[in-house]
Scaffold this active site. Sequence first.
Site, PDB file in Angstrom:
ATOM      1  N   ASP A  77       0.845  -1.185   0.000  1.00 44.04           N
ATOM      2  CA  ASP A  77       0.000   0.000   0.000  1.00 44.04           C
ATOM      3  C   ASP A  77       0.888   1.246   0.000  1.00 44.04           C
ATOM      4  O   ASP A  77       1.700   1.438   0.919  1.00 44.04           O
ATOM      5  CB  ASP A  77      -0.895  -0.011   1.245  1.00 44.04           C
ATOM      6  CG  ASP A  77      -2.106   0.899   1.108  1.00 44.04           C
ATOM      7  OD1 ASP A  77      -2.069   1.813   0.278  1.00 44.04           O
ATOM      8  OD2 ASP A  77      -3.092   0.690   1.842  1.00 44.04           O
ATOM      9  N   ASP A  78       0.755   2.071  -1.034  1.00 41.40           N
ATOM     10  CA  ASP A  78       1.487   3.345  -1.146  1.00 41.40           C
ATOM     11  C   ASP A  78       3.001   3.159  -1.279  1.00 41.40           C
ATOM     12  O   ASP A  78       3.765   4.077  -0.962  1.00 41.40           O
ATOM     13  CB  ASP A  78       1.199   4.258   0.054  1.00 41.40           C
ATOM     14  CG  ASP A  78      -0.229   4.783   0.068  1.00 41.40           C
ATOM     15  OD1 ASP A  78      -1.001   4.454  -0.846  1.00 41.40           O
ATOM     16  OD2 ASP A  78      -0.567   5.528   1.016  1.00 41.40           O
ATOM     17  N   CYS A 117      -6.527   3.941  -3.527  1.00 40.54           N
ATOM     18  CA  CYS A 117      -6.732   2.615  -2.930  1.00 40.54           C
ATOM     19  C   CYS A 117      -7.813   1.720  -3.541  1.00 40.54           C
ATOM     20  O   CYS A 117      -7.530   0.737  -4.202  1.00 40.54           O
ATOM     21  CB  CYS A 117      -7.019   2.784  -1.448  1.00 40.54           C
ATOM     22  SG  CYS A 117      -5.683   3.569  -0.535  1.00 40.54           S
ATOM     23  N   ARG A 121      -7.545  -1.396  -6.489  1.00 42.67           N
ATOM     24  CA  ARG A 121      -7.749  -2.788  -6.082  1.00 42.67           C
ATOM     25  C   ARG A 121      -8.884  -3.454  -6.864  1.00 42.67           C
ATOM     26  O   ARG A 121      -8.811  -4.642  -7.199  1.00 42.67           O
ATOM     27  CB  ARG A 121      -8.026  -2.841  -4.572  1.00 42.67           C
ATOM     28  CG  ARG A 121      -6.805  -2.478  -3.769  1.00 42.67           C
ATOM     29  CD  ARG A 121      -7.109  -2.036  -2.344  1.00 42.67           C
ATOM     30  NE  ARG A 121      -5.931  -1.370  -1.802  1.00 42.67           N
ATOM     31  CZ  ARG A 121      -4.924  -1.995  -1.184  1.00 42.67           C
ATOM     32  NH1 ARG A 121      -4.993  -3.301  -0.978  1.00 42.67           N
ATOM     33  NH2 ARG A 121      -3.878  -1.328  -0.752  1.00 42.67           N
ATOM     34  N   LYS A 170      -5.510  -6.031   3.623  1.00 40.10           N
ATOM     35  CA  LYS A 170      -6.462  -4.953   3.368  1.00 40.10           C
ATOM     36  C   LYS A 170      -7.360  -5.279   2.172  1.00 40.10           C
ATOM     37  O   LYS A 170      -6.877  -5.594   1.088  1.00 40.10           O
ATOM     38  CB  LYS A 170      -5.681  -3.663   3.116  1.00 40.10           C
ATOM     39  CG  LYS A 170      -6.531  -2.477   2.679  1.00 40.10           C
ATOM     40  CD  LYS A 170      -5.645  -1.256   2.446  1.00 40.10           C
ATOM     41  CE  LYS A 170      -6.398  -0.137   1.773  1.00 40.10           C
ATOM     42  NZ  LYS A 170      -5.561   1.055   1.554  1.00 40.10           N
ATOM     43  N   HIS A 172     -10.762  -3.269   1.194  1.00 40.77           N
ATOM     44  CA  HIS A 172     -11.113  -1.919   0.731  1.00 40.77           C
ATOM     45  C   HIS A 172     -12.011  -1.868  -0.502  1.00 40.77           C
ATOM     46  O   HIS A 172     -11.909  -0.966  -1.333  1.00 40.77           O
ATOM     47  CB  HIS A 172      -9.852  -1.080   0.489  1.00 40.77           C
ATOM     48  CG  HIS A 172     -10.071   0.366   0.853  1.00 40.77           C
ATOM     49  ND1 HIS A 172      -9.057   1.272   0.949  1.00 40.77           N
ATOM     50  CD2 HIS A 172     -11.218   1.054   1.164  1.00 40.77           C
ATOM     51  CE1 HIS A 172      -9.542   2.467   1.293  1.00 40.77           C
ATOM     52  NE2 HIS A 172     -10.853   2.343   1.440  1.00 40.77           N
ATOM     53  N   SER A 195      -8.433   1.106   4.773  1.00 41.04           N
ATOM     54  CA  SER A 195      -7.106   1.611   5.131  1.00 41.04           C
ATOM     55  C   SER A 195      -6.939   1.731   6.646  1.00 41.04           C
ATOM     56  O   SER A 195      -7.891   2.019   7.379  1.00 41.04           O
ATOM     57  CB  SER A 195      -6.870   2.983   4.494  1.00 41.04           C
ATOM     58  OG  SER A 195      -6.864   2.888   3.089  1.00 41.04           O
ATOM     59  N   HIS A 272       1.259   2.308   4.007  1.00 44.13           N
ATOM     60  CA  HIS A 272       0.274   3.374   4.205  1.00 44.13           C
ATOM     61  C   HIS A 272       0.445   3.942   5.613  1.00 44.13           C
ATOM     62  O   HIS A 272       0.721   3.205   6.560  1.00 44.13           O
ATOM     63  CB  HIS A 272      -1.130   2.778   4.038  1.00 44.13           C
ATOM     64  CG  HIS A 272      -2.225   3.779   3.854  1.00 44.13           C
ATOM     65  ND1 HIS A 272      -2.643   4.622   4.863  1.00 44.13           N
ATOM     66  CD2 HIS A 272      -3.014   4.066   2.779  1.00 44.13           C
ATOM     67  CE1 HIS A 272      -3.638   5.377   4.421  1.00 44.13           C
ATOM     68  NE2 HIS A 272      -3.878   5.067   3.147  1.00 44.13           N
ATOM     69  N   ASP A 324      -0.204  -0.748  -4.888  1.00 40.37           N
ATOM     70  CA  ASP A 324      -1.508  -0.276  -5.368  1.00 40.37           C
ATOM     71  C   ASP A 324      -1.436   1.098  -6.015  1.00 40.37           C
ATOM     72  O   ASP A 324      -2.305   1.474  -6.798  1.00 40.37           O
ATOM     73  CB  ASP A 324      -2.546  -0.287  -4.241  1.00 40.37           C
ATOM     74  CG  ASP A 324      -2.291   0.751  -3.151  1.00 40.37           C
ATOM     75  OD1 ASP A 324      -1.130   1.194  -2.996  1.00 40.37           O
ATOM     76  OD2 ASP A 324      -3.241   1.107  -2.432  1.00 40.37           O
ATOM     77  N   ASN A 325      -0.438   1.889  -5.682  1.00 43.48           N
ATOM     78  CA  ASN A 325      -0.238   3.216  -6.279  1.00 43.48           C
ATOM     79  C   ASN A 325       1.086   3.768  -5.772  1.00 43.48           C
ATOM     80  O   ASN A 325       1.807   3.101  -5.011  1.00 43.48           O
ATOM     81  CB  ASN A 325      -1.393   4.180  -5.967  1.00 43.48           C
ATOM     82  CG  ASN A 325      -1.815   4.220  -4.515  1.00 43.48           C
ATOM     83  OD1 ASN A 325      -2.921   3.824  -4.156  1.00 43.48           O
ATOM     84  ND2 ASN A 325      -0.928   4.708  -3.646  1.00 43.48           N
ATOM     85  N   LYS A 345       1.077   9.627  -5.416  1.00 38.84           N
ATOM     86  CA  LYS A 345      -0.299   9.178  -5.203  1.00 38.84           C
ATOM     87  C   LYS A 345      -1.274  10.342  -5.348  1.00 38.84           C
ATOM     88  O   LYS A 345      -0.995  11.471  -4.958  1.00 38.84           O
ATOM     89  CB  LYS A 345      -0.407   8.589  -3.795  1.00 38.84           C
ATOM     90  CG  LYS A 345      -1.815   8.216  -3.350  1.00 38.84           C
ATOM     91  CD  LYS A 345      -1.793   7.689  -1.928  1.00 38.84           C
ATOM     92  CE  LYS A 345      -3.193   7.347  -1.420  1.00 38.84           C
ATOM     93  NZ  LYS A 345      -3.172   6.747  -0.074  1.00 38.84           N
TER      94      LYS A 345
END
Length: 529
Positions: A77-78, A117, A121, A170, A172, A195, A272, A324-325, A345
Amino acid sequence: MSLGRGKATAFGRRLVFGRGFKVRKAMASDVRQALRAIHARTIRRRAAWLAVWWFAAAGFAAAAPPTRPNVVIILCDDLGYADIGPFGATAYRTPNLDRMAAEGRKFTDFHSATAVCSASRVALLTGCYPERVGVLGALRPRSRHGLSAEELTLAELCRQHGYATGIVGKWHLGDFKRFLPLQHGFDEYYGLPYSNDMWPRGHRGEELPPDSPRRKQYPPLRMFEGNQVVDEEVTAEEQTELTRQYTRRAVDFIDRHHEQPFFLYVAHSMVHVPLFVSKEFEGKSGAGLFGDAVAEIDWSVGEILAALARHGVDDNTIVVFTSDNGPWLNFGDHAGSAGPLREGKGTMFEGGYRVPCIMRMPGLIPAGSVCDEFCVTFDLLPTIARALDAPLPAERKIDGRDIWPLVLGESGAVSPHEVFYCYYDGALHAVRDRRWKLHLPHPYRTLGSRAAGRGGYPVDYKQARIEMELFDLKNDVGETKNVASEHPEVTARLVAAAGAARAELGDVLTGRQGAGVREPGRMPQQRQR
């Protein structure tokens, strides 16, 4: 146990009809034919795998995927483009990811479908642009829309073909029961529904005053197992164990399912914000809390690879590591780096959605190799479908493309995407192909010359605007020089592609409605009192 033909036929009679049932000759013949067909299919599958293995071992560029490989997708994540060793990180070590790249293939032009996010996904799991399936942005707790039951997910595809399916981490894509993983193809689920910052606490997990807006906006952070809440209020102390707990669950899944095909989706909550690490990794990286968090994820990758090797299935398992980004830049020393890429992001500059990606499958994916062709996370669904020999639903358009030739390093293979639409939250920001990227007029957030936050506390972005600008990504990956006037034919072609995108998927910036947009899943409307 080995069964001769006569014993096998008798076994077939008992299995289908039960003891003592008088079976007519024609029906017995049907059973024998069915058993022979099953045996023939088994032989063909083994032969196909041996052929693929022989070509790969001999150094030939075979385009055929393996038969029914296990699939492990590790999604951070991130995590920014330059946040791991194989993509340029030097402030801390990532030995397991370094080994994964040395034994597999690094993808330098690999992208999430968008830069936030939930939307990113849903694209990975459905093979579609987020705009097509109606899941945009980052869903809030108790959101009344989420992943539609009408969409085919990668987990459902795998389960339809006899795979065990599990998700750790996660989710989401909605936290009402109808949106949770068990209703969308997963046999098992353990993790957070959204998140880890969506809780009634401060940026570092501190207690907030009773009248704080965050306390009104967010309920306590909950941990799910299956469809049930197993922890009503995840604390800051418990968050320090998230990465280790996810890893233990992932290894346990492999331990229990290694004798059958399986799909395991490991969706880490880190990196994240708020960042948390276990005591085993706190202060050990030499690069602050962010470096510690990445180091713990690297350890997690090593544990998963070790579990595959321990059970002798690593050469029949494709492992994908990605994000994811891009990085959440305004958090400064608690955020990652996009390296040479512009922004992060929340934008559709390359730093927002170009992400690190490594794929590994010993003996098949060429070791120590690099792919510079354009790929997207939503390509994973059709690519894995090919390995399963699974047809995709003709009645529901899938945007992803089969990239097995790129995964296997086939000579001369190029990206199957003629064009890609750079959407963010329903707004068409840019259009790109393998080389060129045309930004359309749109606002975006940026730090500019402003200093980033420190210690887990962000600074505000400022708003900027870009007009129509063309960039040559092969020679200017940082998107610094507008070359639209030098290449009017490229600009015209990508402008036409933008028109096609708006007709198909819409565009909130121009008020267009897309003809190819499908409804997300929705909760029933609440009755008015």
